[in-house]
Design a protein around this motif. Structure first.
Motif, mmCIF file in Angstrom:
data_model
loop_
_atom_site.group_PDB
_atom_site.id
_atom_site.type_symbol
_atom_site.label_atom_id
_atom_site.label_comp_id
_atom_site.label_asym_id
_atom_site.label_seq_id
_atom_site.Cartn_x
_atom_site.Cartn_y
_atom_site.Cartn_z
ATOM 1 N N LEU A 239 37.650 43.041 44.321
ATOM 2 C CA LEU A 239 38.284 41.837 43.805
ATOM 3 C C LEU A 239 39.573 42.186 43.067
ATOM 4 C CD1 LEU A 239 35.121 40.002 42.429
ATOM 5 C CD2 LEU A 239 36.194 39.777 44.680
ATOM 6 N N THR A 240 40.610 41.419 43.358
ATOM 7 C CA THR A 240 41.895 41.628 42.683
ATOM 8 C C THR A 240 41.969 40.835 41.385
ATOM 9 O OG1 THR A 240 42.992 41.962 44.814
ATOM 10 C CG2 THR A 240 44.392 41.431 42.923
ATOM 11 N N ASN A 241 41.423 39.620 41.404
ATOM 12 C CA ASN A 241 41.504 38.749 40.236
ATOM 13 C C ASN A 241 40.152 38.561 39.546
ATOM 14 O OD1 ASN A 241 44.407 37.677 40.644
ATOM 15 N ND2 ASN A 241 43.457 37.359 42.637
ATOM 16 N N GLY A 242 39.087 38.577 40.305
ATOM 17 C CA GLY A 242 37.763 38.398 39.724
ATOM 18 C C GLY A 242 37.194 39.697 39.195
ATOM 19 N N ARG B 185 37.994 31.653 39.306
ATOM 20 C CA ARG B 185 37.532 32.821 38.543
ATOM 21 C C ARG B 185 36.180 33.234 39.127
ATOM 22 N NH1 ARG B 185 39.646 29.799 33.883
ATOM 23 N NH2 ARG B 185 37.577 28.847 33.716
ATOM 24 N N VAL B 186 36.198 34.305 39.914
ATOM 25 C CA VAL B 186 34.999 34.749 40.615
ATOM 26 C C VAL B 186 34.339 35.891 39.857
ATOM 27 C CG1 VAL B 186 34.074 35.749 42.740
ATOM 28 C CG2 VAL B 186 35.910 34.042 42.846
ATOM 29 N N ASP C 146 38.317 35.013 45.926
ATOM 30 C CA ASP C 146 39.061 35.712 44.886
ATOM 31 C C ASP C 146 40.498 35.205 44.833
ATOM 32 O OD1 ASP C 146 39.498 37.640 42.878
ATOM 33 O OD2 ASP C 146 40.248 39.084 44.353
ATOM 34 N N ALA D 189 32.683 36.416 47.911
ATOM 35 C CA ALA D 189 33.469 36.684 46.697
ATOM 36 C C ALA D 189 34.906 37.046 47.053
ATOM 37 C CB ALA D 189 32.814 37.804 45.893
ATOM 38 N N LYS D 190 35.071 37.846 48.097
ATOM 39 C CA LYS D 190 36.422 38.237 48.510
ATOM 40 C C LYS D 190 37.201 37.043 49.046
ATOM 41 C CE LYS D 190 38.755 41.858 51.170
ATOM 42 N NZ LYS D 190 38.560 43.028 52.058
#
Length: 368
Positions: free
Chosen positions: A64-67, A27-28, A23, A19-20
């Motif tokens: 996560l920064t965006n997810g 869109r995670v 990201d 996931a990282k």
């Protein structure tokens, strides 16, 4: 690619790493039943030492920064609608879905419940049981069994501790006879009774255990470190039993895709890759899957790039702590040999802090 949806099911070592890695590139959504990451490497000590009770729990909120991280139970992967269904009724659309639900471990290396409070309560119960036990039995002489027996001995120098192993030598799955001898020597020098070639089963009377020869052991506390079970029952119940082998592992091809599906991957302990199921292997699988997912989503048609193939890891460094200040390290070297290092290396690399600072940094927190 940022308008594509990737759903990662399972927030263990492989799921978090993947996931990282993705990201910001899509869109995670990472889905896990637990509210926090569970650093299983620290769980055996947490089940023995009250000062370590909270160490295995690291929040997901900085991963996560965006997810985003969704707490919930996945009940189905709808491959027709390309959605992941949660028990809450929420449905998560996906362009790629990754199964990273790992495997279930015996107590105390288990996250009980869904909240850190529930898991901490379980650890506290184990700590109390160990603190009052007259005789603790550990069944299984692999890395976890040796580590747990050492932790119990150091916490309870006045109690009787027995380690029963069905094989002819400790740590036999590692293939290192020298490491096996070091583990045996440490345990016996600390008055741990080691029984080899002793397949154990519960006896007829409560608190008794019987080996294959009929010998009886009386113990008021027991821990079974004899293997893991893939967390895939939910897939079978959801109608995806054909994705699993006889052992319950998800069948994947060389690119870590579920057999027959280009948009479904499986990484880590949950799949049927034949290799040592250790954290370095889970991380390596996550890295390769992340690359293949990027290639799959970024290229198309005649320009689609071929995925990379995963090479199983059969030789990887392995550290077995004997408490916080000793242990044995097995380090593969060229030529197929294995170097066996002792207490100082093992302590610095793992035994002292059980890689907790490293995992905290991976999830966006300081090492402390």
């Amino acid at each position: 690619m940022r308008d594509r949806d990737i759903v990662v099911i399972g927030g263990g070592y492989a799921g978090v790493r993947l996931a990282k890695r993705l990201d910001g590139q899509a869109r995670v959504t990472l889905v896990d039943r637990k509210e926090v990451f569970f650093h299983r490497v620290a769980s055996l000590r947490a089940g023995v030492d009250p000062e370590w009770t909270g160490a295995p729990f690291i929040p997901y909120d900085r991963l996560l920064t965006n997810g985003r991280v969704a707490v919930g139970k996945v009940v189905r992967i709808d491959t027709t609608e390309r959605q992941v269904a949660l028990a809450t009724g929420e449905r998560l659309p996906y362009d790629v879905v990754v199964i990273a639900t790992g495997a279930d471990y015996p107590e105390p290396a288990r996250f009980t419940g869904t909240t850190p409070e529930e898991a901490a309560k379980s650890f506290a119960e184990h700590q109390q049981n160990i603190a009052t036990a007259q005789h603790a039995l550990v069944v299984g002489g692999g890395p976890s069994g040796v580590e747990l027996a050492a932790e119990i001995r150091l916490a309870r120098p006045d109690a009787r501790v027995t380690l029963a192993h069905s094989g002819p030598a400790l740590l036999h799955s590692t293939g290192s006879a020298r490491a096996a001898r070091k583990a045996l020597a440490w345990l016996e020098s600390h008055d741990v009774e080691v029984r080899l070639d002793s397949f154990m089963s519960p006896g007829n009377d409560f608190g008794t255990y019987r080996d294959a020869r009929g010998n009886i052991i009386d113990a008021d506390l027991s821990f079974w470190t004899t293997g893991t079970t893939p967390n895939t029952l939910w897939l079978r119940l959801a109608g995806h039993g054909d994705w699993l082998n006889a052992a319950g592992q998800v069948k994947v091809d060389k690119s870590l895709r579920v057999e027959g599906w280009k948009d479904v991957f499986a990484v880590g302990d949950v799949n049927n890759i034949s290799e040592l199921k250790l954290t370095p292997a889970a991380l390596a699988q996550a890295d390769l899957a992340a690359h293949n997912i990027r290639m799959y989503l970024h290229s198309s048609g005649k320009h689609r790039k071929e995925p990379r193939f995963y090479r199983p890891i059969h030789r990887t460094p392995l550290i077995v702590p004997f408490g916080s200040a000793d242990g044995v390290t097995m380090l593969p070297v060229p030529g197929g040999e294995t170097a066996v290092l002792g207490g100082r290396t093992s302590t610095l690399a793992k035994a002292k802090n059980l890689m907790t600072p490293y995992m905290r940094r991976q999830l966006g927190y300081t090492a402390a």
